[in-house]
Each structure stands twice: as structure tokens, then as C-alpha cells.
Design a protein around this motif. Structure first.
Motif, PDB file in Angstrom:
ATOM      1  N   PHE A  16      56.811  46.756  -3.884  1.00 48.25           N
ATOM      2  CA  PHE A  16      55.554  46.003  -3.921  1.00 48.25           C
ATOM      3  C   PHE A  16      54.737  46.243  -2.654  1.00 48.25           C
ATOM      4  CE2 PHE A  16      53.030  42.269  -2.834  1.00 48.25           C
ATOM      5  CZ  PHE A  16      52.230  42.180  -3.966  1.00 48.25           C
ATOM      6  N   PHE A  17      55.361  46.063  -1.494  1.00 49.02           N
ATOM      7  CA  PHE A  17      54.599  46.200  -0.246  1.00 49.02           C
ATOM      8  C   PHE A  17      54.213  47.659   0.031  1.00 49.02           C
ATOM      9  CE2 PHE A  17      56.170  41.904   0.564  1.00 49.02           C
ATOM     10  CZ  PHE A  17      54.978  41.314   0.950  1.00 49.02           C
ATOM     11  N   SER A  18      55.119  48.558  -0.305  1.00 48.41           N
ATOM     12  CA  SER A  18      54.800  49.964  -0.111  1.00 48.41           C
ATOM     13  C   SER A  18      53.613  50.356  -0.995  1.00 48.41           C
ATOM     14  CB  SER A  18      56.023  50.808  -0.452  1.00 48.41           C
ATOM     15  OG  SER A  18      55.805  52.132  -0.096  1.00 48.41           O
ATOM     16  N   PHE A  19      53.648  49.893  -2.227  1.00 46.69           N
ATOM     17  CA  PHE A  19      52.556  50.167  -3.166  1.00 46.69           C
ATOM     18  C   PHE A  19      51.234  49.597  -2.618  1.00 46.69           C
ATOM     19  CE2 PHE A  19      49.952  48.824  -6.845  1.00 46.69           C
ATOM     20  CZ  PHE A  19      49.812  50.043  -7.504  1.00 46.69           C
ATOM     21  N   ALA A  20      51.309  48.356  -2.141  1.00 50.04           N
ATOM     22  CA  ALA A  20      50.098  47.705  -1.626  1.00 50.04           C
ATOM     23  C   ALA A  20      49.522  48.505  -0.452  1.00 50.04           C
ATOM     24  CB  ALA A  20      50.426  46.282  -1.198  1.00 50.04           C
ATOM     25  N   MET A  21      50.416  49.011   0.392  1.00 42.96           N
ATOM     26  CA  MET A  21      49.931  49.770   1.548  1.00 42.96           C
ATOM     27  C   MET A  21      49.313  51.103   1.128  1.00 42.96           C
ATOM     28  SD  MET A  21      52.797  48.898   4.396  1.00 42.96           S
ATOM     29  CE  MET A  21      52.045  49.827   5.692  1.00 42.96           C
ATOM     30  N   TYR A  22      49.964  51.767   0.186  1.00 38.28           N
ATOM     31  CA  TYR A  22      49.384  53.036  -0.298  1.00 38.28           C
ATOM     32  C   TYR A  22      48.016  52.788  -0.927  1.00 38.28           C
ATOM     33  CZ  TYR A  22      53.268  56.285   0.450  1.00 38.28           C
ATOM     34  OH  TYR A  22      54.194  57.112   1.021  1.00 38.28           O
ATOM     35  N   MET A  23      47.912  51.700  -1.691  1.00 40.45           N
ATOM     36  CA  MET A  23      46.647  51.430  -2.364  1.00 40.45           C
ATOM     37  C   MET A  23      45.535  51.127  -1.367  1.00 40.45           C
ATOM     38  SD  MET A  23      46.840  51.975  -5.533  1.00 40.45           S
ATOM     39  CE  MET A  23      47.949  53.290  -5.129  1.00 40.45           C
ATOM     40  N   SER A  24      45.889  50.397  -0.300  1.00 39.27           N
ATOM     41  CA  SER A  24      44.831  50.108   0.668  1.00 39.27           C
ATOM     42  C   SER A  24      44.408  51.373   1.403  1.00 39.27           C
ATOM     43  CB  SER A  24      45.232  48.994   1.637  1.00 39.27           C
ATOM     44  OG  SER A  24      46.582  49.050   1.909  1.00 39.27           O
ATOM     45  N   GLU A  25      45.377  52.267   1.670  1.00 37.47           N
ATOM     46  CA  GLU A  25      44.996  53.554   2.280  1.00 37.47           C
ATOM     47  C   GLU A  25      44.127  54.347   1.301  1.00 37.47           C
ATOM     48  OE1 GLU A  25      46.439  55.755   5.078  1.00 37.47           O
ATOM     49  OE2 GLU A  25      46.428  53.794   6.024  1.00 37.47           O
ATOM     50  N   TYR A  26      44.530  54.263   0.040  1.00 37.53           N
ATOM     51  CA  TYR A  26      43.882  55.088  -0.976  1.00 37.53           C
ATOM     52  C   TYR A  26      42.435  54.652  -1.230  1.00 37.53           C
ATOM     53  CZ  TYR A  26      43.367  57.486  -5.499  1.00 37.53           C
ATOM     54  OH  TYR A  26      42.936  58.291  -6.530  1.00 37.53           O
ATOM     55  N   PHE A  27      42.244  53.333  -1.278  1.00 34.37           N
ATOM     56  CA  PHE A  27      40.911  52.856  -1.625  1.00 34.37           C
ATOM     57  C   PHE A  27      40.033  52.514  -0.423  1.00 34.37           C
ATOM     58  CE2 PHE A  27      43.117  51.933  -5.687  1.00 34.37           C
ATOM     59  CZ  PHE A  27      42.277  52.666  -6.515  1.00 34.37           C
ATOM     60  N   PHE A  28      40.667  52.143   0.693  1.00 35.05           N
ATOM     61  CA  PHE A  28      39.842  51.668   1.813  1.00 35.05           C
ATOM     62  C   PHE A  28      39.966  52.534   3.049  1.00 35.05           C
ATOM     63  CE2 PHE A  28      41.473  47.760  -0.389  1.00 35.05           C
ATOM     64  CZ  PHE A  28      40.348  47.581  -1.179  1.00 35.05           C
ATOM     65  N   SER A  29      40.262  53.804   2.880  1.00 32.00           N
ATOM     66  CA  SER A  29      40.450  54.641   4.053  1.00 32.00           C
ATOM     67  C   SER A  29      39.118  55.169   4.565  1.00 32.00           C
ATOM     68  CB  SER A  29      41.391  55.794   3.728  1.00 32.00           C
ATOM     69  OG  SER A  29      42.156  56.081   4.865  1.00 32.00           O
ATOM     70  N   PHE A  30      38.431  54.324   5.306  1.00 29.56           N
ATOM     71  CA  PHE A  30      37.134  54.730   5.837  1.00 29.56           C
ATOM     72  C   PHE A  30      37.250  55.142   7.296  1.00 29.56           C
ATOM     73  CE2 PHE A  30      35.960  51.156   2.872  1.00 29.56           C
ATOM     74  CZ  PHE A  30      35.690  52.005   1.816  1.00 29.56           C
ATOM     75  N   LYS A  31      38.479  55.353   7.759  1.00 24.93           N
ATOM     76  CA  LYS A  31      38.640  55.500   9.199  1.00 24.93           C
ATOM     77  C   LYS A  31      38.000  56.780   9.752  1.00 24.93           C
ATOM     78  CE  LYS A  31      43.304  56.995   8.262  1.00 24.93           C
ATOM     79  NZ  LYS A  31      44.636  56.517   8.086  1.00 24.93           N
ATOM     80  N   SER A  32      37.938  57.821   8.960  1.00 29.22           N
ATOM     81  CA  SER A  32      37.277  59.024   9.440  1.00 29.22           C
ATOM     82  C   SER A  32      36.852  59.873   8.266  1.00 29.22           C
ATOM     83  CB  SER A  32      38.211  59.835  10.337  1.00 29.22           C
ATOM     84  OG  SER A  32      39.155  60.486   9.526  1.00 29.22           O
ATOM     85  N   SER A  33      35.905  60.751   8.534  1.00 25.74           N
ATOM     86  CA  SER A  33      35.437  61.613   7.448  1.00 25.74           C
ATOM     87  C   SER A  33      36.554  62.549   7.009  1.00 25.74           C
ATOM     88  CB  SER A  33      34.214  62.399   7.890  1.00 25.74           C
ATOM     89  OG  SER A  33      34.481  63.046   9.100  1.00 25.74           O
ATOM     90  N   GLU A  34      37.432  62.919   7.961  1.00 24.57           N
ATOM     91  CA  GLU A  34      38.535  63.815   7.593  1.00 24.57           C
ATOM     92  C   GLU A  34      39.504  63.144   6.630  1.00 24.57           C
ATOM     93  OE1 GLU A  34      40.739  65.842  10.744  1.00 24.57           O
ATOM     94  OE2 GLU A  34      38.799  66.117  11.707  1.00 24.57           O
ATOM     95  N   ALA A  35      39.846  61.872   6.931  1.00 25.55           N
ATOM     96  CA  ALA A  35      40.776  61.163   6.055  1.00 25.55           C
ATOM     97  C   ALA A  35      40.160  61.002   4.669  1.00 25.55           C
ATOM     98  CB  ALA A  35      41.131  59.804   6.644  1.00 25.55           C
ATOM     99  N   GLU A  36      38.869  60.709   4.647  1.00 19.95           N
ATOM    100  CA  GLU A  36      38.198  60.560   3.352  1.00 19.95           C
ATOM    101  C   GLU A  36      38.195  61.871   2.583  1.00 19.95           C
ATOM    102  OE1 GLU A  36      34.356  58.513   3.108  1.00 19.95           O
ATOM    103  OE2 GLU A  36      34.928  57.548   4.984  1.00 19.95           O
TER     104      GLU A  36
END
Ligand code: SF4
Ligand code: SF4
Ligand code: SF4
Lengths: 316, 251
Positions: free
Chosen positions: A225-245
Motif C-alpha cells: 500500500f505505502f510503496s504504491f502510494a509513493m510510486y503514484m505520487s512520484e508518477y503524478f506529482f513529479s514536478f521537481k525538474s524538467s528532467e524528471a518530468e
């Protein structure tokens, strides 16, 4: 390739040399995956021994070090075969460079494997008194020092923390791959260890008490559950840099990595969550085993995608 | 003393002389480059221009490649050069993961990491790097950036705000500077790199790391069995993949 081209400028490469593609491939995925199992079973064994009587998990004392030993050897073997100069691996011990998390990790993992080997010898010698015949000095010595097992165990659990998380530091030091530059990676490594450790132990828990198995199901469910939640937040909210996006665009945009990622997420996280949840309520060994196998497969697929996609971006 | 480089992109005419000189001087094998000159076309016809950008290792003052190298094969020299000792390298490719500029390659002949060394061997004997000597328009300027009177320092002072480094956000403190460049040329995400769309060659990605003609098993057997001699033909085999690349995308 995915670029953030400013349309108005219409900048386009018209002559360049071929650049590197994926450098760290599936060999490294196996490496990380096996390490998660090797350290995870130690965490889980410690937790179970704290919560339950030894008698309710009759084979745990020997089977945990056996699983850890195999997994760690797979991990080290795949580390070795990924080196372009495998015989020079010895340089890590003879010329260590301590700012490198690869060095620190290799030393810690070697120490960890050494301790696991001691537990393995003692655990197996105690569980199988006839092993090696009457004159086997090794099993006699191991049996004589049986109490060492319980003394080593706390150190092993403590050591398992840096051994499982140092890969996140390697990723943090891999400054070319923006997607990995996340503090969340440390937690992600820990969740992976809990997932893989509980899944591996579920597969050998047939003779255990219902309560012990329930605990395993609980840890697996929480971890996915927590691993999934973390992947999803990275997946949908990864605005940290243009490279990550731009990196995540390889998954967002469809294609092979999108299929692998979502297959991994479904098999390894979503399905095991529900199977695990139902196993907490009613002890269904078959379903729980299915959840464990799926979690191990899914974890591999997702780790594989996460490892490869940042390497698709042109760096210069 | 801290050695540094500056390339004046407004002078560079894309002759690739430096690229060739570097190859020859350092015997860089086919399919590998310590220095390359990248052509980028900008704009829409008839308002178009072509830019040329030589790219090499930046010899960062805070070099992630040096930090991650588990055996100190990558190390600093006193003059600031980030040097590499290939006899120490274990070929883990950690440095290739760490260098934000893709400046490191796995040498297909030695199966060890390699990169631009600012021609440390030439510097040691009082010579200029090969790529500097060969440049017909003196677009490559090399020297001591800690000496205020050196050519490079004066050039930097003259151009002040126009001096750029690649990816300053990576906090690597490069000692390699550019004048006359822009985001479109220095930022790899600001221009498109289409598979199968390039002058003279259609290969945009290498499909191998290090020696492509020997398997993982060969890496173990090599010290005993020896490797078949590599020659240029071995590397031209990558041409076979041209078609796959153009099918995957591009024009
Ligand atoms: S440019 Fe890359 S290879 Fe060169 S010093 Fe910096 S990090 Fe290292
Ligand atoms: S590939 Fe060689 S130079 Fe690069 S980090 Fe590994 S040991 Fe160091
Ligand atoms: S300084 Fe030497 S090694 Fe570096 S790019 Fe120039 S010729 Fe090549």
C-alpha cells in the motif's frame, strides 16, 4: 526520445555522435530485487520472533538464513557480472574510496553476508542434527555455538537497514538521473524489503501458526500500500525538474515502459493488496501464496522500469 | 593552478578538427568520443541557423563521477584535472550514471571507463591539449583560470555575463565555459533528437556498453583465453541497427 522543445525555436540536432543508451539494465534490477529479499527476510524474521513463540514458526530459524544467503549470493553474483572488469572487484577492498556509496555498500553487504552465513550454519546444524554425519566438525562447532545465533540477530537487523537502503544513496549519487534524486527512494527501498521479505517468508510458512501468517499478510499489505502510494505520487506529482518530468514521459506517453510499469503495479501492488487484506481476515494459504508470488514479480517489473527510464534521456 | 577550458561558440565553425585531433591523440576507439561537435539547426526556413557545440568533460570542481567511483580510478590532479586511471577501473559504470553531461564512455577495447583528461599527458610535458592546437579559429581557449593574466581568465572577464556553463543547477562547478551559446545549444532537453534524422549517419544511440563483441562470460575468460583482436570492422557492425532506429521514430 522525449524533449521539452520550445516549439517556436524549432531546435533540432542534425549531426551528432551516437549517445549511450541504457547502461545499467536488468542485471542491476535483479541485483536490487534480490537484495530486497535478502534483507527483507531478516527484518521480518526479527519482527515475527518478537511477536510470536518460536514453536509457532518451526522452520524459521534455519530457513530465514537459507533464503537470505541465496538471495544475497544472487545479489553479489549479479553485481559481479555487471562489472566490465569482474576480477578487479577486489579493488573495492584493496583500494576503497569511502565517498562512494558503491564502496560502502559493498563492504556492508559483505559483512552482512558473513553474518548471515554464520546464522545459516548454526540454524541448519541445529535443525538437522544428522547433517554431515557424526564426525562433521563444522556442524559440531556450529551446534556448540548455537547461542551465538540469538546474539548476532540484533546486529544483523541493524545492519540490514543500511544494506537495504544504500542503493538509494547510489541512486542519489547518480546525479545524471534526476528521477532517482529523491529522498523518497530510501523509504521506497525499505518498503521493497518489507514487501519482498514478507512475500518470501509467506512461501515457506505452510507449517506456521495462523497468527504468524496473519502478521506476514499484514506486513505485505501495508508495504504494498505505502510503496504504491509513493510510486503514484512520484508518477503524478513529479514536478521537481524538467528532467524528471521528461523521464516520466516515457511511461506517461504509452509504449513498452508504460505496459511494464502498469503490469508491475497491478500484479505486484494492487492485486496483492486485496489478496493480503482478505488473508488477514481469513487464513487462506493459497491466496496468500499467490499474493506473495505476484508481489515478487510486480516488484521486479516496477524496479526495472524505474531503473531504465532515466537512462533514456540524452545528457548532452 | 586550476586548468580550465572556454569555447567561444560564436567562433566555432563546426569543422570537427578538435574531434579528430582528440581521437588521434588519445587513440579513442571507434564508437567512442571524448569530444564531439554537435550540430543543432535552429529556426524555421528561411529564418534558420546552424550552431556548433563542442562537448567534452567539464572537469568539475565538485565532480559526481569522482565521488561515486568506488576505487578512486577517477581522481583529481593538483592542477584541477579530473583524471582516470584505467588500470584501477573495475568497469562498474557508476561514473556514467553520475556524470550529468554524459562525458564518460566505456572503452570498447579495454572495457574500462574513459573520458577527456584535458590531455593531462601533454600538459605534463608543457604542451597544449591536442584539440586546442588544431582549432583553426582558436575557438578553444585553455589555461589557468586562477591566474588573472592568463588568456582564458581575460576572456572570461571580457565576456562577463555571457559566460555560461552546462547545467549549473547540478552544482558540479564546471571548469569548462562557453561564450556565445544559448539554452537551445547547451541544454539537451531544449532541442529535439530524432531517431534516424541526422546528416551523414542515422545512428543516434549505441546499443552496447563497452566491448560489444564479447559476452559477459568472455569478461571472465579474457585473462586466460585472450580476446580476438579488435579492429575497425568490429565496430562498424553497429550499422546493422540503422533500420530499426529509423523505424522507431523520426522522419
Ligand atoms: S563533466 Fe562528468 S566526467 Fe567530467 S568531471 Fe564533471 S562529472 Fe566528471
Ligand atoms: S566504471 Fe571505473 S571509473 Fe567509473 S566509477 Fe566504476 S570503477 Fe570508477
Ligand atoms: S583536452 Fe585532450 S582529451 Fe580533452 S577533448 Fe581535447 S584533445 Fe580530447
Amino acid at each position: 526520445m522525449v524533449e521539452n522543445t520550445i516549439h517556436a525555436t524549432q531546435a533540432i540536432v542534425t549531426l551528432d555522435v551516437p549517445i549511450q543508451g541504457i547502461v545499467w539494465g536488468s542485471i542491476i534490477t535483479v541485483n536490487m530485487w534480490a537484495k530486497s529479499i535478502g534483507t527483507g527476510v531478516v527484518f521480518l524474521a526479527a519482527y515475527l520472533l518478537y511477536r510470536h513463540k518460536k514453536e509457532s514458526m518451526p522452520n524459521l530459524r534455519w530457513i530465514m538464513p537459507v533464503i537470505a544467503f541465496i538471495a544475497l549470493n544472487v545479489f553479489l553474483f549479479f553485481t559481479l557480472i555487471d562489472l566490465h572488469q569482474p576480477y578487479r572487484m577486489i579493488h573495492i577492498y584493496t583500494h576503497p574510496h569511502w565517498t562512494s556509496s558503491i564502496t560502502v555498500g559493498a563492504w556492508l553487504a559483505s559483512l552482512f553476508l558473513g553474518l548471515v552465513t554464520v546464522l545459516l550454519l548454526i540454524g541448519v546444524a541445529d535443525a538437522f542434527p544428522t547433517l554431515g554425519g557424526k564426525n562433521c566438525k563444522m556442524s559440531a562447532l556450529a551446534r556448540k555455538n548455537s547461542a551465538v545465533y540469538e546474539k548476532i540477530m540484533p546486529f544483523l537487523v541493524f545492519l540490514a537497514i543500511p544494506v537495504t537502503t544504500y542503493t538509494a544513496i547510489i541512486m542519489a549519487q547518480s546525479s545524471a538521473r534526476e528521477l532517482w534524486q529523491a529522498p523518497a527512494e530510501v523509504m521506497q527501498m525499505l518498503w521493497a524489503a518489507f514487501m519482498a521479505g514478507s512475500a518470501a517468508l509467506i512461501l515457506v510458512s505452510g507449517s506456521w501458526s495462523k497468527e504468524a501468517r496473519k502478521d506476514l499478510a499484514f506486513v505485505l499489505t501495508i508495504a504494498v500500500f505505502f510503496s504504491f502510494a509513493m510510486y503514484m505520487s512520484e508518477y503524478f506529482f513529479s514536478f521537481k525538474s524538467s528532467e524528471a518530468e521528461a523521464t516520466l514521459a516515457f511511461v506517461h506517453a504509452g509504449g513498452a515502459y508504460n505496459v511494464e510499469f502498469w503490469t508491475g503495479m497491478t500484479l505486484g501492488f494492487i492485486i496483492p493488496f486485496f489478496l493480503g487484506l482478505s488473508s488477514i481476515k481469513s487464513d487462506n494459504i493459497t491466496l496468500l501464496r499467490l499474493a506473495a508470488i505476484l508481489a515478487l514479480v510486480g516488484l521486479f517489473l516496477v524496479k526495472d522500469v524505474w531503473l531504465k527510464i532515466p537512462q533514456m534521456l540524452p545528457l548532452s | 593552478m586550476k586548468l580550465g577550458f572556454l569555447v567561444d561558440l560564436s567562433l566555432c565553425m563546426g569543422c570537427k578538427g578538435c574531434e579528430i585531433a582528440c581521437k588521434v591523440e588519445n587513440e579513442v576507439p571507434l564508437s567512442s568520443w571524448r569530444l564531439r561537435v554537435k550540430y543543432i539547426d535552429i529556426g524555421v526556413f528561411p529564418e534558420t541557423k546552424r550552431s556548433f557545440t563542442p562537448l567534452r568533460c567539464n572537469h568539475c570542481e565538485s565532480a559526481p563521477c569522482e565521488r561515486i567511483c568506488p576505487v578512486s580510478a577517477l581522481h583529481y590532479l593538483e592542477n584541477g584535472i579530473v583524471n582516470i586511471d584505467s588500470s584501477r577501473c573495475i568497469g562498474c559504470a557508476g561514473c556514467m550514471m553520475a556524470c550529468p553531461y554524459g562525458a564518460i564512455y566505456m572503452d570498447p577495447e579495454t572495457n574500462t571507463a574513459d573520458k577527456c583528461t584535458y590531455c593531462a599527458h601533454r600538459i605534463e610535458s608543457g604542451m597544449m591539449p591536442a584539440c586546442v592546437v588544431v582549432c583553426p579559429v582558436e575557438a578553444n581557449i585553455f589555461g589557468d583560470i586562477e591566474d588573472d593574466n592568463s588568456h582564458i581568465s581575460r576572456y572570461i572577464m571580457e565576456h562577463k555575463g555571457a559566460v555560461q556553463v552546462r547545467k549549473p543547477e547540478k552544482h558540479t562547478s564546471p571548469t569548462h565555459f562557453y561564450v556565445g551559446g544559448g539554452n537551445q545549444t547547451l541544454n539537451p532537453l531544449a532541442h529535439q533528437r530524432l531517431e534516424g534524422f541526422s546528416l551523414f549517419n542515422n545512428i543516434t544511440h549505441l546499443e552496447h556498453v563497452g566491448d560489444q563483441h564479447h559476452s559477459i562470460l568472455d569478461r571472465f575468460l579474457a585473462p586466460f583465453a585472450g580476446h580476438a583482436k579488435l579492429n575497425n570492422d568490429n565496430f562498424t557492425a553497429m550499422q546493422e541497427n540503422v533500420e530499426t532506429h529509423s523505424k522507431e521514430g523520426g522522419h
